[in-house]
Design an enzyme around this catalytic site. Structure first.
Site, PDB file in Angstrom:
ATOM      1  N   GLY A 228       1.003  -0.727   0.039  1.00  0.00           N
ATOM      2  CA  GLY A 228       0.159   0.420   0.039  1.00  0.00           C
ATOM      3  C   GLY A 228       0.868   1.378  -0.548  1.00  0.00           C
ATOM      4  N   SER A 229       0.356   2.294  -0.154  1.00  0.00           N
ATOM      5  CA  SER A 229       1.168   3.600  -0.534  1.00  0.00           C
ATOM      6  C   SER A 229       0.006   5.119  -0.048  1.00  0.00           C
ATOM      7  CB  SER A 229       1.718   3.764  -1.508  1.00  0.00           C
ATOM      8  OG  SER A 229       2.450   2.818  -1.859  1.00  0.00           O
ATOM      9  N   ASN A 230       0.520   5.872   0.161  1.00  0.00           N
ATOM     10  CA  ASN A 230      -0.003   6.836   0.483  1.00  0.00           C
ATOM     11  C   ASN A 230       0.925   8.374  -0.285  1.00  0.00           C
ATOM     12  OD1 ASN A 230      -2.135   6.900   2.925  1.00  0.00           O
ATOM     13  ND2 ASN A 230       0.129   7.172   4.133  1.00  0.00           N
ATOM     14  N   ASN A 504      -4.290   3.821  -2.387  1.00  0.00           N
ATOM     15  CA  ASN A 504      -5.132   2.241  -2.223  1.00  0.00           C
ATOM     16  C   ASN A 504      -6.227   2.754  -2.711  1.00  0.00           C
ATOM     17  OD1 ASN A 504      -2.328   2.013   0.165  1.00  0.00           O
ATOM     18  ND2 ASN A 504      -1.949   2.139  -2.109  1.00  0.00           N
TER      19      ASN A 504
END
Length: 785
Positions: A228-230, A504
């Site tokens: 995941g990521s921002n 995401n």
């Protein structure tokens, strides 16, 4: 200033390939290949006069920090794990979902035997690597091997592979196989176990699963492996100064093994100057910035593979029918050498089957798609021909604007399974999901989905099409780099002056003021509930007024949106239990100080917050609970759903179970986060702030729970973090942090130094411009010849 002048002299002399007598370490062939200038925390600023030298410096420096992790990668893609580690050891999850070494080796051996990587490398760009990429790769391989030649196996200081016979010099083929494995992680690498399918015997029929049986791992990721990521891009209108831009890059990746990031700056004077991080073994900056542009990536929602159900000929399960005509499946027997208990090697063979669409399989991430006497399922991975990503990141490393970034993404179409969020000096904020996406239109899915596909595609975007009809193959666009994938013009793209972001979820709300619609369903959903992190990010971005300092502070506030929605009601529920006893799965448990802790909690996952651990363990149990009484409303996506469903018996029991779980771990209900969330490095306990994404915390940390001690390790979470600002200054204003530090070697001084910085909420000053690099008090110059 004396050390600055000396450093400049060394660099200038090295790059002119003059004779050197500097007293610094040297390696490689005669003549300077690259100069490594190390600043604080072991971050190398690699300077070379050409791309081969840049790759050489990167390979040498990366091996210095992480030779054992890199060697694990190369032994994996060369299908040698069973030879060295035995067949039953755990597979290497960084590159496939193989459950053990034997299956990992058989999977990679059949890929290697197919020659697919070699064929792609042999092609010219855009399908194959462009000439400069080939030069970088050639240099990288020589640099890695130069490190091994200098140290020898016995000279490696990392106990994970010191003296190990599986550490060896590498070839360019090893490198390309590694990148290919990364590209197909979301497809072939995800379904690895399902590829061990064998033709059925007899006529017994088996039924495929139903959508109700889709495992959570498949629903949540469909091949993304828990990544995941921002990414938050603030344009000029969203900055405090009303000009320039600010970018937050915050990938949430594993803290261990081959998906670690490694940080560097790569410079060829007058040609390229880029700083940031890349996955281990990739000699290009994959998330970073140049003088005028910055970008990051977030794991995206498109499903990058699809299934075809093919009808089989009567009495012959290896012959299938397309438009009524029989076609034989192809087979490939892979053979690997397996170490026995006595140390000897024995061959093990496995036959893999394939159709015109791709390999036959019987399982997708735990979801049964059985090979029966009547039909079989085949997988097509849209990234099965993708080495183009090497060209993508090579070109991104030279971007001067968001327009350059869009041009690169569109012309190479090599991004395999991530979005791109970017900013530039002109004040633009960009969101682009220009990546590899199967060309499955909504119309094709409607016309060609099998009965099972009609269950999986609407909600989960997994296309299962009728392989018995040639008209049901994936489509083609004139503007696409190859048939079978969507052209960039069909994919989500938006640029604004206030903000763009992704955490995401799908492209729909990259900006709350300007929803993106009209893209094919396989790309992502629209007008559906956003995950708690997305809501937190949007609510934060809507406030505006950002600077680099406020962005850093915002991330490390560790605020929980879910706590805002539920903690106060949960505290009231806690106080309402008769006799101060909460229900639990094992009977009533005393609530003790839990109610007060929740009522006084600041709703953050900072180290000294009380109530955060209890809420974390409670929220982790709510997967099957109807949590809110006010449902999602697409007209109010930032504020719905809401209002905790305190009357639900399952929710009440989850609260009691959380209290009991904490006490079993020796933690009070009002324990501070630092008391129950940490990692241990070289015997030193390091408290870790942050929380899981389902809590609505942007600074994600997904810990490993030990029932007797609490959270004692991090599985994945914030990894390489960058905040980059462009303002009036010529040099970008950047701060970074590599949460698990540069090296996986416990003997390295850079094994846990940044982990301790992270624990204290501190950042590393970005040293991008020449003056900043040369002012570093830790400056150390290494010339590689």
């Amino acid at each position: 200033m004396t050390h600055i002048r000396k450093a400049l002299a060394v660099v200038a002399a090295a790059l002119s390939v003059t004779a050197l007598s500097t007293g610094v370490a040297t390696a490689g062939e005669d003549g300077a290949k690259a100069v490594l200038r190390y600043t604080e925390h072991g971050i190398p600023h690699i300077v070379a006069k050409d791309f081969a030298g840049l790759g050489y410096g990167y390979g040498f420096a990366a091996a210095t920090d992480n030779v054992c992790e890199l060697a694990k990668i190369y032994v994996t893609v060369s299908a040698q794990r069973s030879r060295y580690f035995g067949p039953d050891g755990e597979g290497y999850r960084s590159l496939s979902e193989a459950k053990n070494n034997l299956h990992s080796d058989l999977f990679f051996q059949q890929l290697n035997d197919s020659g697919v990587v070699d064929r792609l490398v042999a092609q010219p760009a855009p399908q194959g690597p462009r000439p400069e990429v080939r030069q970088v790769v050639s240099g990288y391989v020589k640099g890695f091997n130069a490190f091994l030649a200098r140290t020898g196996r016995s000279g490696i200081t990392d106990p994970a592979c010191r003296g190990a016979d599986w550490v060896r010099p590498i070839t360019e083929q090893d490198f390309y196989r590694h990148f290919y494995a990364i590209a197909v992680t979301g497809g072939l690498g995800f379904v690895t176990e399902g590829l061990f399918a064998t033709p059925p015997s007899g006529t017994a029929a088996a039924s495929p699963g139903t959508t109700a049986q889709l495992p959570a791992s498949l629903r949540d990721g469909l091949g993304k492996g828990g990544l995941g990521s921002n990414g938050i891009a603030i344009g000029a209108d969203g900055t405090a100064a009303g000009k320039g831009s600010v970018l937050l890059g915050n990938p949430h990746y594993p803290w261990h093994d081959g998906r670690r990031f490694w940080q560097s700056q790569l410079t060829i004077p007058g040609r390229v100057d880029v700083a940031g991080a890349s996955l281990l073994g990739m000699p290009f900056v994959m998330i970073g910035h140049t003088t005028d542009a910055a970008w990051t990536h977030t794991v995206s929602t498109p499903v990058t593979f699809g299934l075809f159900e093919v009808p089989l000929a009567a009495g012959d399960p290896t012959t299938y029918l397309v438009d009524g005509k029989a076609e034989k499946m192809t087979s490939r027997e892979a053979t690997v050498q397996v170490r026995q208990a006595d140390g000897s090697l024995e061959p093990v063979r496995q036959t893999f089957w394939a159709t015109r669409y791709g390999p036959v399989l019987n399982d997708v991430g735990g979801f049964a798609v059985p090979w029966t006497a009547k039909s079989a399922y085949a997988l097509r991975d849209a990234n099965a021909t993708n080495l183009r990503g090497l060209n993508t990141w090579f070109e991104l490393d030279q971007a001067r604007s968001t327009a350059d970034i869009v041009k690169t993404l569109s012309s190479t179409q090599g991004v395999p399974w991530v979005n791109t969020i970017a900013t530039d000096r002109a004040g633009n904020a960009l969101y682009a999901d220009i990546q590899v996406v199967p060309h499955v239109t909504d119309e094709l899915a409607e016309a060609c989905s099998t009965p099972l596909g009609r269950q999986t595609f609407p909600g989960d975007q997994l296309a299962i099409l009728d392989g018995g009809k040639s008209s049901c193959r994936w489509g083609a666009d004139p503007g696409a780099v190859e048939p079978g994938i969507f052209a960039p013009s069909r994919l989500p793209l938006q640029q604004r002056r206030d903000y763009e972001l992704n955490t995401n979820d799908s492209a729909w709300l990259a900006n709350a003021k300007a929803p993106i619609t009209g893209y094919p369903h396989i790309v992502g959903d629209q007008a559906t509930e956003r995950n708690p992190r997305t809501r937190e990010a949007l609510l934060t971005a809507e406030k505006g007024g950002f600077s680099t300092d406020s962005m850093k502070k915002m991330l490390f506030t560790d605020h929980s949106l879910l706590a805002d929605l539920a903690a106060a009601d949960l505290a009231k529920l806690c106080a309402s239990f008769p006799g101060g006893q909460a229900p639990s799965s094992s009977g009533p448990v005393p609530v003790g100080p839990a109610c007060t802790a929740l009522a006084n909690w600041d709703h953050t996952y900072s180290l000294d917050s009380r109530g955060s651990l209890l809420f974390q363990r409670f929220a982790a149990r709510l997967g099957g609970v109807d949590r809110f009484t006010v449902p999602f409303d697409p007209k109010a996506p930032l504020t719905t759903p809401n209002t905790l469903n305190v009357g639900d018996a399952g929710l009440q029991r989850a609260f009691g179970d959380a209290i009991a779980e904490l006490r079993t771990a020796g933690l009070a209900p009002d324990a501070r986060l630092r008391d129950g969330q940490s990692v241990t490095r070289n015997g030193e306990r390091i408290p870790i702030h942050g929380g899981q994404g389902f809590l609505g915390v942007l600074n994600v940390m997904t810990p490993v729970w030990d029932p007797s001690r609490g959270n004692t390790e991090v599985a994945h979470g914030s990894s390489y973090i960058q905040v980059v600002g462009f303002s009036g200054r010529a040099c970008p204003d950047s701060s970074t942090l590599l949460t698990y530090s540069q090296s996986a070697n416990p003997a390295s001084p850079y094994f846990s130094d940044q982990t301790k910085l992270y624990s204290r909420g501190e950042w590393v000053k970005g040293r991008f411009c020449e003056a900043d690099i040369l002012r570093s008090p830790a400056l150390r110059v290494v010339v590689l010849r």
